[in-house]
Design an enzyme around this catalytic site. Structure first.
Site: not given
Length: 277
Positions: A9, A11, A13-14, A138, A163
């Site tokens: 991932g 590509n 955001g963070i 998180s 989540y």
């Protein structure tokens, strides 16, 4: 010798900011992304800022376990080793969705597929000294509890419950992996990089936002923690930890439950048809 870092991932955001900062510090960066168009744009952005950067793009769809196997095969065929794996990619769908294998999307993408990918890439990590695995978790793990009855879907679908379970799973897996790999030269740590105040939070309930809002920051700031944990010598022998930008972070009681971690690992490997380490 420059470190070779694979980030899922990377590509947006963070993840993108992490990849960019890694390249800026001289690391060879491998982006594993579902959206190849966005992935190509990310490569172009990094190369535009750092023309000498070594950046490669690989296709990875974490919502399809067969695709995870395919990506791992390609990586194994093309690479002679891997210094750092950053399990960064994640989703937070506000309405219930399912993976290609029939798992609730957050459980499947945020937790289950990264466990599979990590196991499949262990031979590459074992070929490098002081290799590291980082799991982007998180603070929302405080809201989670492990409930196998929800892995194939839940009624009602509560987005932050789902989540929280996936992020709790990340921490528990990181701990088990650290224990299993002790003495093998591979460390495993989880982290909360800090959230970025974007539209992703617009459906988050008020109680959850009270936990999350104090940690919100920019993507550039949030990326600094995974970059440090990937490259800094101070993390050479650190394993089984959970960190935020201030240092060792507070875990929920469920995230400290070793029996729960061992049970989840056993159930997960059974679902993935993998042999325990």
């Amino acid at each position: 010798m420059a470190k070779r870092v694979l980030i899922t991932g990377g590509n947006s955001g963070i993840g993108l900011c992490t990849a960019e900062q890694l390249a800026g510090r001289g690391a060879e960066v491998l982006l594993a992304c579902r959206d190849q168009t966005k992935g190509q744009a990310a490569v172009a952005r990094i190369k535009n800022r750092y023309p000498e950067a070594r950046v490669r793009l690989f296709s990875l769809d974490l919502a399809d376990l067969a695709a995870v196997h395919g990506c791992a095969r390609r990586l194994t065929d093309e690479l002679d080793g891997l210094d750092v794996l950053i399990n960064n990619a994640g989703v937070v769908p506000t309405r219930q969705q399912f993976t290609a294998d029939g798992y609730e999307m957050q459980f499947g993408v945020n937790y289950l597929a990264p466990v599979l990918l990590t196991h499949l890439l262990l031979p590459l990590l074992q070929s490098r000294p002081n290799a590291r695995v980082l799991h982007v978790a998180s603070v929302a793990h405080w809201l989670g509890r492990i409930n196998p009855n929800t892995w194939r879907g839940r009624r009602p679908y509560l987005v932050m419950d789902a989540y929280g379970q996936s992020k709790l799973g990340n921490i528990l897996f990181s701990d088990v992996l650290a224990q299993k790999l002790a003495g093998q030269g591979i460390t495993s740590n989880a982290l909360h990089p800090g959230g970025v105040d974007t539209g992703i939070f617009r459906h988050v309930p008020g109680l959850a936002m009270k936990l999350i809002r104090p940690t919100l920051t920019t993507a550039e700031n949030a990326a600094r923690l995974p970059v440090r944990m990937a490259l800094d010598d101070t993390f050479n022998d650190v394993t089984g930890g959970y960190f935020d930008a201030k240092g060792a972070a507070s875990r929920s009681p469920r995230a400290r439950d070793k029996k729960s971690a061992a049970r989840l690992y056993e159930q997960t490997l059974a679902a993935l048809e993998l042999n325990p380490l």
